[in-house]
Structures are given as structure tokens and as C-alpha cells.
Scaffold this motif. Structure first.
Motif, mmCIF file in Angstrom:
data_model
loop_
_atom_site.group_PDB
_atom_site.id
_atom_site.type_symbol
_atom_site.label_atom_id
_atom_site.label_comp_id
_atom_site.label_asym_id
_atom_site.label_seq_id
_atom_site.Cartn_x
_atom_site.Cartn_y
_atom_site.Cartn_z
ATOM 1 N N GLU A 122 -4.806 4.690 4.799
ATOM 2 C CA GLU A 122 -3.644 5.572 4.635
ATOM 3 C C GLU A 122 -3.104 5.510 3.211
ATOM 4 O OE1 GLU A 122 -2.395 7.863 6.770
ATOM 5 O OE2 GLU A 122 -4.255 7.339 7.824
ATOM 6 N N SER A 123 -3.128 4.310 2.630
ATOM 7 C CA SER A 123 -2.649 4.160 1.253
ATOM 8 C C SER A 123 -3.489 4.982 0.279
ATOM 9 C CB SER A 123 -2.686 2.676 0.863
ATOM 10 O OG SER A 123 -2.331 2.506 -0.487
ATOM 11 N N VAL A 124 -4.805 4.928 0.429
ATOM 12 C CA VAL A 124 -5.696 5.715 -0.441
ATOM 13 C C VAL A 124 -5.457 7.205 -0.235
ATOM 14 C CG1 VAL A 124 -8.106 6.310 -0.894
ATOM 15 C CG2 VAL A 124 -7.451 3.912 -0.606
ATOM 16 N N LYS A 125 -5.337 7.632 1.020
ATOM 17 C CA LYS A 125 -5.099 9.047 1.302
ATOM 18 C C LYS A 125 -3.769 9.521 0.733
ATOM 19 C CE LYS A 125 -7.903 9.375 5.510
ATOM 20 N NZ LYS A 125 -7.897 9.621 6.979
ATOM 21 N N ASN A 126 -2.796 8.602 0.619
ATOM 22 C CA ASN A 126 -1.503 8.952 0.046
ATOM 23 C C ASN A 126 -1.483 8.921 -1.472
ATOM 24 O OD1 ASN A 126 -0.300 9.348 2.564
ATOM 25 N ND2 ASN A 126 0.324 7.199 2.752
ATOM 26 N N GLY A 127 -2.639 8.600 -2.091
ATOM 27 C CA GLY A 127 -2.747 8.644 -3.550
ATOM 28 C C GLY A 127 -2.461 7.347 -4.261
ATOM 29 N N ASP A 128 -2.293 6.248 -3.513
ATOM 30 C CA ASP A 128 -1.930 4.980 -4.156
ATOM 31 C C ASP A 128 -3.024 4.447 -5.066
ATOM 32 O OD1 ASP A 128 0.417 5.179 -2.773
ATOM 33 O OD2 ASP A 128 -0.067 3.651 -1.273
ATOM 34 N N TRP A 129 -4.287 4.668 -4.702
ATOM 35 C CA TRP A 129 -5.380 4.164 -5.549
ATOM 36 C C TRP A 129 -5.381 4.909 -6.885
ATOM 37 C CZ3 TRP A 129 -11.168 3.694 -3.669
ATOM 38 C CH2 TRP A 129 -11.841 2.778 -4.492
ATOM 39 N N LEU A 130 -5.183 6.184 -6.822
ATOM 40 C CA LEU A 130 -5.147 6.985 -8.045
ATOM 41 C C LEU A 130 -4.013 6.542 -8.966
ATOM 42 C CD1 LEU A 130 -6.457 9.460 -9.452
ATOM 43 C CD2 LEU A 130 -4.749 10.882 -8.297
ATOM 44 N N LYS A 131 -2.917 6.105 -8.380
ATOM 45 C CA LYS A 131 -1.750 5.700 -9.165
ATOM 46 C C LYS A 131 -1.812 4.236 -9.584
ATOM 47 C CE LYS A 131 1.030 8.797 -6.287
ATOM 48 N NZ LYS A 131 2.067 8.808 -5.217
ATOM 49 N N SER A 132 -2.737 3.473 -9.027
ATOM 50 C CA SER A 132 -2.777 2.040 -9.265
ATOM 51 C C SER A 132 -3.085 1.720 -10.730
ATOM 52 C CB SER A 132 -3.831 1.383 -8.365
ATOM 53 O OG SER A 132 -3.929 0.004 -8.648
ATOM 54 N N LYS A 133 -2.392 0.712 -11.251
ATOM 55 C CA LYS A 133 -2.653 0.266 -12.624
ATOM 56 C C LYS A 133 -3.924 -0.566 -12.702
ATOM 57 C CE LYS A 133 2.247 0.179 -13.875
ATOM 58 N NZ LYS A 133 3.368 -0.663 -14.353
ATOM 59 N N GLN A 134 -4.369 -1.086 -11.554
ATOM 60 C CA GLN A 134 -5.586 -1.884 -11.500
ATOM 61 C C GLN A 134 -6.706 -1.075 -10.863
ATOM 62 O OE1 GLN A 134 -5.666 -4.757 -13.014
ATOM 63 N NE2 GLN A 134 -3.454 -4.784 -13.425
ATOM 64 N N TRP A 135 -7.945 -1.494 -11.137
ATOM 65 C CA TRP A 135 -9.101 -0.764 -10.590
ATOM 66 C C TRP A 135 -9.100 -0.789 -9.072
ATOM 67 C CZ3 TRP A 135 -13.440 -2.659 -7.881
ATOM 68 C CH2 TRP A 135 -14.437 -1.685 -7.651
ATOM 69 N N CYS A 136 -8.706 -1.916 -8.493
ATOM 70 C CA CYS A 136 -8.520 -1.991 -7.042
ATOM 71 C C CYS A 136 -7.201 -2.690 -6.765
ATOM 72 C CB CYS A 136 -9.685 -2.700 -6.365
ATOM 73 S SG CYS A 136 -9.853 -4.448 -6.817
ATOM 74 N N TYR A 137 -6.718 -2.579 -5.562
ATOM 75 C CA TYR A 137 -5.419 -3.144 -5.214
ATOM 76 C C TYR A 137 -5.426 -3.446 -3.719
ATOM 77 C CZ TYR A 137 -4.363 1.268 -2.934
ATOM 78 O OH TYR A 137 -4.405 2.353 -2.087
ATOM 79 N N TRP A 138 -4.450 -4.190 -3.286
ATOM 80 C CA TRP A 138 -4.296 -4.427 -1.857
ATOM 81 C C TRP A 138 -2.819 -4.532 -1.516
ATOM 82 C CZ3 TRP A 138 -7.208 -7.457 -5.102
ATOM 83 C CH2 TRP A 138 -6.625 -8.637 -5.554
ATOM 84 N N LYS A 139 -2.488 -3.945 -0.367
ATOM 85 C CA LYS A 139 -1.122 -4.029 0.152
ATOM 86 C C LYS A 139 -0.862 -5.423 0.725
ATOM 87 C CE LYS A 139 0.236 0.365 -0.193
ATOM 88 N NZ LYS A 139 1.490 0.801 -0.853
ATOM 89 N N LEU A 140 -1.876 -5.931 1.420
ATOM 90 C CA LEU A 140 -1.878 -7.290 1.950
ATOM 91 C C LEU A 140 -3.247 -7.880 1.657
ATOM 92 C CD1 LEU A 140 -0.275 -6.680 5.475
ATOM 93 C CD2 LEU A 140 0.808 -7.869 3.555
ATOM 94 N N PRO A 141 -3.335 -9.139 1.288
ATOM 95 C CA PRO A 141 -4.654 -9.708 1.004
ATOM 96 C C PRO A 141 -5.490 -9.811 2.273
ATOM 97 C CG PRO A 141 -2.970 -11.414 0.953
ATOM 98 C CD PRO A 141 -2.247 -10.109 1.066
ATOM 99 N N PRO A 142 -6.771 -9.453 2.203
ATOM 100 C CA PRO A 142 -7.633 -9.593 3.386
ATOM 101 C C PRO A 142 -7.902 -11.062 3.698
ATOM 102 C CG PRO A 142 -8.908 -8.872 1.490
ATOM 103 C CD PRO A 142 -7.479 -8.866 1.053
ATOM 104 N N VAL A 143 -8.234 -11.309 4.949
ATOM 105 C CA VAL A 143 -8.503 -12.667 5.431
ATOM 106 C C VAL A 143 -9.949 -12.740 5.887
ATOM 107 C CG1 VAL A 143 -7.934 -14.392 7.191
ATOM 108 C CG2 VAL A 143 -6.109 -13.009 6.148
ATOM 109 N N CYS A 144 -10.661 -13.779 5.455
ATOM 110 C CA CYS A 144 -12.038 -14.004 5.890
ATOM 111 C C CYS A 144 -12.038 -14.926 7.105
ATOM 112 C CB CYS A 144 -12.845 -14.627 4.750
ATOM 113 S SG CYS A 144 -14.561 -14.969 5.176
#
Length: 323
Positions: A122-144
Motif C-alpha cells: 500500500e505504501s508503494v502504491k501511495n507513492g512513498d517509494w518514489l518520494k523516499s530519500k533512500q533507494w529502499c525504505y521500510w515502515k517497520l523492519p522485517p523479521v526473519c
């Protein structure tokens, strides 16, 4: 033989085949049935099949003449099995029809809670990746999951399958059940006390039946003894969890996530505390509902009826063995 299906609509909206049951006699199928319709619809029936339509002690006069009751499910808490036993009516359920289906649903919720795929989609669809100052980003860190501990409360067929899936993701597995036997061959695995599982697991997945002893097995005390940030999964029965206590644990961060396919009241009322709890996934009791599993229910129910008719009933939950 006359067979009446009281509420076939949920099990079969049209994508599975009633033929195995229809081959056994004269079959009438209703989408749903309320208590006022029970007497008329049950008239002349030898076999009564229900998925969610209750059959309580007070309903017995309405099903006079019925000789067998079949449940199109595993759980039979909607049936007064003791009252039917007193009438000499066997009640047969269906078991192990969707073992992998339910375990995969539990694992899907776990992966969503750990990887947050919907949130980031949903974040990507809302344009957050395009607006991100970093090449990738995360709203919450993933867990392994690799290296974490999965605690299974209940180790029947579904619990065992869940353990296999957890092992495939690199998790250690602990299991609690009434009679520990036949440990799996994978490692690390150990049978453990309930207390040890509560205290030592990063993820706790519930696969035990609902009984007087297991109601609210996950309560405020159990939640307080869990590892901070643990994840709780429930694909068994809603009342296993004290929902108010779980909601409080989610709000405090004691639980980092909850994935549940079942609730204490289904569908939930607006005041159910889990509806407003953070990091909570709730699905509408659908872990069982794959096309494959629903066809299995029909096939196995037909076999239950055949075995009852031949005088060798199976899957009887109320101790009545007569045909």
C-alpha cells in the motif's frame, strides 16, 4: 434413506460437488435453516447434516425420527451431543480434512506479521517509494524467522504440520500436548510443558481443542510471562484467548502481533477489543475454506454415512455406536 443438509450454503456455494452424498439416498439441501424451520425440514429425515445450525436439547422434539447427525466440520460445540446420545443418535464429525490448509493459513498470518507485505504494498502504491530519500525504505523492519522458536499448544495433525512448516523456515519447535508421543524426526524439536512454551517461544500457535481446561489458556498471566514482543497465532477456537487481555498486551507491546482466524463471538460485535488492537490480523474463520478442503468434507461425510449405515460407524463424538 432420506438425508437433509440444513445449511449447505457456507460449505458449498457452488464450487464443490455434493455427488458423494447424493449417491447415498434422497438428499435435500437448504442454504440455511433457523430454529423455526427445523421441525418441518427435518421431517422424515434419517440423517441430518449441519455445519453451523445448532442442535440443542430443546431442538430434539423437532428432529423426531432422525437416526444419525453428521457435522460438516470438526468442531461440534453447536451440538448437544449428550442429549443426542440419550436418544441413541450418533453424532459423527469430520477430521483431518484440511490439515495443510489450516497450517498454511497460520503460517501466512505469521509471515504477514513478520514481513509486513500488505503495509509496504500500500505504501508503494501511495507513492512513498518514489518520494523516499533512500533507494529502499521500510515502515517497520522485517523479521526473519530463522533461529526463532515456535511453540505449539496442541500437537495433533494440524499442530504437527505447523511444526514441519516452522522447521522448514529454520525455527526451533516446542510442542505441548496431553500425551507426548511420536516425536518428529526433524531437529531441534522437544515436547515441553505449557509453562515452558509460554516463557520460551517467540511465536505461539494454538492448535488445541476448546475444553473447560483450555478456555482462556492464553490469559493475562500467560501473556505477561511471554517473551516481550512475542507473536500469537490462533486458528483453533476463539475462546482459547482472553481477547481483552490480548488487546491490552498488543497495545503495551508485550505482544508484537496477533494473527487469528477465530474469535470468541463470530461474527464479532463492534466492541470486540481486538478490532481496535494494533498489529492484529483477523480473518473470518476461513482457514478451512479452500476448495480442496471443502470437497474433502463432503467426501468424508459420505464415508461417515456409509460406515454408519453398514453398522461400523466412525468419527462418533458422543459414544453412540448403533446404526
Amino acid at each position: 434413506m432420506k438425508i437433509v443438509i440444513l445449511d449447505g450454503g457456507v460449505l458449498n456455494p457452488g464450487d464443490v460437488d455434493w455427488a458423494p452424498i447424493k449417491a447415498l439416498g434422497d438428499v435435500t439441501i437448504y442454504e440455511s435453516t433457523n430454529s423455526d424451520q427445523l421441525a418441518e425440514r427435518s421431517k422424515g429425515a434419517d440423517v441430518l447434516l449441519t455445519n453451523k445450525t445448532p442442535l440443542r436439547k430443546e431442538d430434539l422434539p423437532a428432529i423426531e425420527g432422525v437416526r444419525m447427525v453428521g457435522i460438516l466440520a470438526t468442531g461440534y460445540n453447536i451440538i448437544d451431543t449428550e442429549a443426542l446420545a440419550q436418544r441413541g443418535i450418533p453424532v459423527c464429525n469430520v477430521v483431518a480434512y484440511g490439515v495443510s490448509d489450516v497450517a498454511q493459513h497460520a503460517m501466512a498470518m505469521l509471515l504477514e506479521l513478520c514481513r509486513h507485505t500488505s503495509l509496504h504494498t500500500e505504501s508503494v502504491k501511495n507513492g512513498d517509494w518514489l518520494k523516499s530519500k533512500q533507494w529502499c525504505y521500510w515502515k517497520l523492519p522485517p523479521v526473519c524467522l530463522e533461529g526463532l522458536t515456535m511453540g505449539l499448544i496442541g500437537f495433533g495433525s494440524i499442530g504437527r504440520r505447523m511444526g514441519e512448516l516452522a522447521h522448514a523456515f529454520g525455527m526451533s519447535v516446542l510442542a505441548n500436548c496431553r500425551v507426548p508421543k511420536d516425536p518428529p524426526t526433524y531437529s531441534p524439536f522437544a515436547f515441553a510443558t505449557l509453562e515452558h512454551i509460554i516463557c520460551s517461544s517467540d511465536v505461539i500457535s494454538l492448535h488445541c481443542p476448546l475444553t473447560k481446561e483450555t478456555k482462556h489458556i492464553i490469559n493475562a498471566k500467560a501473556l505477561s510471562n511471554m517473551r516481550k514482543g512475542a507473536i500469537l497465532l490462533n486458528t483453533s477456537r476463539g475462546p482459547l484467548v482472553d481477547e481483552a487481555a490480548a488487546a491490552a498486551a498488543l497495545k503495551s507491546g508485550q505482544l508484537s502481533g496477533l494473527g487469528t482466524d477465530v474469535l470468541s463471538e463470530e461474527p464479532p460485535t463492534a466492541d470486540n477489543p481486538l478490532l481496535s488492537a494494533p498489529n492484529t490480523l483477523i480473518t473470518p474463520h476461513i482457514a478451512w475454506a479452500t476448495t480442496r478442503a471443502r470437497q474433502n468434507i463432503i467426501d468424508l461425510t459420505a464415508e461417515n454415512i456409509r460406515r454408519w449405515q453398514s453398522g461400523t460407524p466412525v468419527n462418533v463424538v458422543n459414544g453412540v455406536s448403533n446404526a
